[in-house]
Motif scaffolding. Structure first.
Motif, PDB file in Angstrom:
ATOM      1  N   LEU A 120       0.826  -1.206   0.000  1.00 23.58           N
ATOM      2  CA  LEU A 120       0.000   0.000   0.000  1.00 23.58           C
ATOM      3  C   LEU A 120       0.862   1.258   0.000  1.00 23.58           C
ATOM      4  O   LEU A 120       0.571   2.225  -0.717  1.00 23.58           O
ATOM      5  CB  LEU A 120      -0.921  -0.004   1.217  1.00 23.58           C
ATOM      6  N   TRP A 121       1.915   1.278   0.790  1.00 19.23           N
ATOM      7  CA  TRP A 121       2.800   2.444   0.794  1.00 19.23           C
ATOM      8  C   TRP A 121       3.474   2.622  -0.568  1.00 19.23           C
ATOM      9  O   TRP A 121       3.604   3.746  -1.067  1.00 19.23           O
ATOM     10  CB  TRP A 121       3.867   2.288   1.871  1.00 19.23           C
ATOM     11  N   LEU A 122       3.906   1.516  -1.165  1.00 16.73           N
ATOM     12  CA  LEU A 122       4.585   1.596  -2.458  1.00 16.73           C
ATOM     13  C   LEU A 122       3.637   2.043  -3.560  1.00 16.73           C
ATOM     14  O   LEU A 122       4.005   2.866  -4.414  1.00 16.73           O
ATOM     15  CB  LEU A 122       5.202   0.235  -2.804  1.00 16.73           C
ATOM     16  N   LEU A 123       2.416   1.517  -3.558  1.00 14.88           N
ATOM     17  CA  LEU A 123       1.440   1.915  -4.574  1.00 14.88           C
ATOM     18  C   LEU A 123       1.136   3.408  -4.475  1.00 14.88           C
ATOM     19  O   LEU A 123       0.979   4.087  -5.502  1.00 14.88           O
ATOM     20  CB  LEU A 123       0.154   1.097  -4.424  1.00 14.88           C
ATOM     21  N   ARG A 124       1.045   3.905  -3.264  1.00 11.49           N
ATOM     22  CA  ARG A 124       0.799   5.345  -3.096  1.00 11.49           C
ATOM     23  C   ARG A 124       1.983   6.146  -3.608  1.00 11.49           C
ATOM     24  O   ARG A 124       1.820   7.199  -4.230  1.00 11.49           O
ATOM     25  CB  ARG A 124       0.530   5.652  -1.631  1.00 11.49           C
ATOM     26  N   ALA A 125       3.214   5.676  -3.371  1.00  5.32           N
ATOM     27  CA  ALA A 125       4.407   6.438  -3.758  1.00  5.32           C
ATOM     28  C   ALA A 125       4.615   6.470  -5.270  1.00  5.32           C
ATOM     29  O   ALA A 125       4.986   7.499  -5.830  1.00  5.32           O
ATOM     30  CB  ALA A 125       5.642   5.851  -3.074  1.00  5.32           C
ATOM     31  N   ILE A 126       4.380   5.337  -5.939  1.00 10.62           N
ATOM     32  CA  ILE A 126       4.650   5.279  -7.385  1.00 10.62           C
ATOM     33  C   ILE A 126       3.496   5.821  -8.216  1.00 10.62           C
ATOM     34  O   ILE A 126       3.676   6.145  -9.400  1.00 10.62           O
ATOM     35  CB  ILE A 126       4.984   3.837  -7.831  1.00 10.62           C
ATOM     36  N   GLY A 127       2.294   5.928  -7.618  1.00  7.88           N
ATOM     37  CA  GLY A 127       1.163   6.492  -8.336  1.00  7.88           C
ATOM     38  C   GLY A 127       0.644   5.568  -9.419  1.00  7.88           C
ATOM     39  O   GLY A 127       1.207   4.497  -9.688  1.00  7.88           O
ATOM     40  N   PRO A 128      -0.446   5.969 -10.096  1.00  2.72           N
ATOM     41  CA  PRO A 128      -1.044   5.112 -11.135  1.00  2.72           C
ATOM     42  C   PRO A 128      -0.149   4.927 -12.351  1.00  2.72           C
ATOM     43  O   PRO A 128      -0.347   3.989 -13.128  1.00  2.72           O
ATOM     44  CB  PRO A 128      -2.339   5.860 -11.504  1.00  2.72           C
ATOM     45  N   GLN A 129       0.836   5.806 -12.542  1.00  2.00           N
ATOM     46  CA  GLN A 129       1.736   5.644 -13.689  1.00  2.00           C
ATOM     47  C   GLN A 129       2.815   4.597 -13.428  1.00  2.00           C
ATOM     48  O   GLN A 129       3.457   4.122 -14.357  1.00  2.00           O
ATOM     49  CB  GLN A 129       2.416   6.981 -14.033  1.00  2.00           C
ATOM     50  N   GLY A 130       3.047   4.261 -12.164  1.00  2.00           N
ATOM     51  CA  GLY A 130       4.079   3.285 -11.823  1.00  2.00           C
ATOM     52  C   GLY A 130       3.573   1.861 -11.931  1.00  2.00           C
ATOM     53  O   GLY A 130       2.417   1.605 -12.252  1.00  2.00           O
ATOM     54  N   ARG A 131       4.451   0.931 -11.641  1.00  2.00           N
ATOM     55  CA  ARG A 131       4.109  -0.493 -11.715  1.00  2.00           C
ATOM     56  C   ARG A 131       4.753  -1.219 -10.545  1.00  2.00           C
ATOM     57  O   ARG A 131       5.966  -1.068 -10.297  1.00  2.00           O
ATOM     58  CB  ARG A 131       4.610  -1.098 -13.031  1.00  2.00           C
ATOM     59  N   LEU A 132       3.943  -1.983  -9.794  1.00  2.00           N
ATOM     60  CA  LEU A 132       4.449  -2.757  -8.656  1.00  2.00           C
ATOM     61  C   LEU A 132       4.264  -4.239  -8.922  1.00  2.00           C
ATOM     62  O   LEU A 132       3.142  -4.704  -9.132  1.00  2.00           O
ATOM     63  CB  LEU A 132       3.713  -2.360  -7.370  1.00  2.00           C
ATOM     64  N   HIS A 133       5.372  -4.959  -8.929  1.00  2.00           N
ATOM     65  CA  HIS A 133       5.365  -6.420  -9.062  1.00  2.00           C
ATOM     66  C   HIS A 133       5.678  -7.004  -7.682  1.00  2.00           C
ATOM     67  O   HIS A 133       6.792  -6.838  -7.179  1.00  2.00           O
ATOM     68  CB  HIS A 133       6.420  -6.895 -10.063  1.00  2.00           C
ATOM     69  N   SER A 134       4.714  -7.669  -7.081  1.00  2.00           N
ATOM     70  CA  SER A 134       4.913  -8.278  -5.763  1.00  2.00           C
ATOM     71  C   SER A 134       5.023  -9.785  -5.894  1.00  2.00           C
ATOM     72  O   SER A 134       4.300 -10.401  -6.678  1.00  2.00           O
ATOM     73  CB  SER A 134       3.753  -7.919  -4.829  1.00  2.00           C
ATOM     74  N   PHE A 135       5.917 -10.376  -5.092  1.00  2.00           N
ATOM     75  CA  PHE A 135       6.143 -11.812  -5.125  1.00  2.00           C
ATOM     76  C   PHE A 135       5.996 -12.367  -3.715  1.00  2.00           C
ATOM     77  O   PHE A 135       6.442 -11.766  -2.740  1.00  2.00           O
ATOM     78  CB  PHE A 135       7.547 -12.128  -5.656  1.00  2.00           C
ATOM     79  N   GLU A 136       5.345 -13.522  -3.616  1.00  2.00           N
ATOM     80  CA  GLU A 136       5.109 -14.159  -2.334  1.00  2.00           C
ATOM     81  C   GLU A 136       5.162 -15.672  -2.521  1.00  2.00           C
ATOM     82  O   GLU A 136       4.595 -16.204  -3.472  1.00  2.00           O
ATOM     83  CB  GLU A 136       3.748 -13.738  -1.774  1.00  2.00           C
TER      84      GLU A 136
END
Length: 336
Positions: A120-136
């Motif tokens: 959630l913190w990362l998504l807020r920081a990178i904004g809708p133009q960014g891309r978050l790839h999470s691995f679990e």
């Protein structure tokens, strides 16, 4: 205006999460539903009285007690959301966002996702133009994270993906080499993933590792140096001490948020670049696999959530997310 932004202002709506502060300072977080009632051991607060009220309202319970109603900040949400795994606390998440220089439009890799707090913190920081790839590695943790993120944002972010699997094996299939700006590793043995991380990072990109013990800290720092693909690692920790300020009674709080984990950052060198050797460098200490294992959380008796508890937490997170999504869909239908 996006749904995630609209949820931060305006009057309370059905499906919103609201934080109620009671007369003794106790916090309760509820999700607003028409016709429902919040019960305390002394009185009740009707959800209908909150729906339509402005943020920051004071609502009176049936027994006369007054409750302050506010939308939870992201900090409040992550501390009270359903958890399958231990979260990265806000004090460390803030340091990651700052010292990893997360920026709007960045391509970020995160492993492991845990309960979704850092996501959630990362998504807020990178904004809708960014891309978050999470691995679990564990599907149960991934389910909890998906539910928590959708619950807070109102829907699944289009710029976020969760891949279940080992980062070292799955990362090359998800991103092109040299295209990732930032990598965050929150795992037991981050040194095992450094080759894959180095391939994924663009020159000048940054990796930050979050580890709990001094043995892990030593191991990952030496592993980063050993690759000869990064700048020298920069390790640190953050301690938070609040203060009591009331009139002339000004003193540190008796309790503080002490050690939660260490952060280690390093930048990716350009291909073929050789890092200039430091004039003074601490000598390496010898260690074995047995030394490392003796200090892992598992060996120290750290408790892990059972599969049954994880399934329950995942259902709770996904139920809250479904309620928020349904309320948002109904609101959008009414506005058409």
């Amino acid at each position: 205006m996006t749904d995630a932004l609209r949820r931060q202002n305006g009057p309370f709506r059905e499906g919103d999460r609201v934080q109620l502060t009671g007369p003794k300072g106790k916090l309760n977080t509820i999700t607003l539903e028409t016709g429902k009632v919040f019960h305390t051991h002394r009185g009740m607060v009707s959800h209908d009285r909150l729906i339509g009220a402005p943020d920051g309202s004071v609502i009176e319970a049936t027994n006369g007690d007054q409750y302050l109603a506010l939308r939870p900040l992201l900090n409040d949400f992550v501390m009270s959301m359903p958890r399958g795994a231990a979260i990265i606390y806000p004090k460390d998440a803030a340091q990651i966002v700052a010292f990893a220089d997360m920026f709007p439009g960045a391509t970020v890799v995160e492993a492991g996702v845990g309960s979704g707090a850092l996501s959630l913190w990362l998504l807020r920081a990178i904004g809708p133009q960014g891309r978050l790839h999470s691995f679990e590695r564990r599907e149960e943790f991934a389910d909890v994270a998906r539910g928590n993120v959708a619950s807070f944002l109102g829907s699944d972010p289009a710029n976020w993906s969760v891949t279940v699997g080992d980062l070292a094996e799955a990362l090359p299939a998800e991103v092109e080499p040299g295209t990732v700006d930032r990598v965050v590793l929150d795992m037991l043995a981050p040194w095992e993933c450094l080759p894959a991380v180095a391939d994924a990072l663009a020159p000048g990109g940054l990796v930050v590792c979050y580890v709990a013990t001094v043995t892990q800290l030593s191991r990952v720092a030496e592993a980063i140096r050993g690759t000869e693909l990064f700048t020298n690692p920069d390790p640190f920790e953050t301690l938070v001490r609040g203060w009591h300020v009331e009139g002339l009674a000004v003193r540190p709080d008796h309790r503080m948020v002490g050690h939660t984990g260490f952060l280690v950052t390093a930048r990716r060198l350009a291909p073929g670049a050789v890092l200039p050797e430091l004039k003074r460098r601490p000598s390496k200490s010898d260690y074995s696999e047995e030394d490392v294992e003796a200090w892992t959380p598992g060996a120290l008796g750290e408790r892990s959530a059972s599969a049954k508890k994880l399934r329950k937490v995942a259902r709770e997170a996904q139920s809250t997310a479904a309620s928020a999504a349904a309320a948002r869909a109904e609101e959008n239908s009414d506005n058409k």
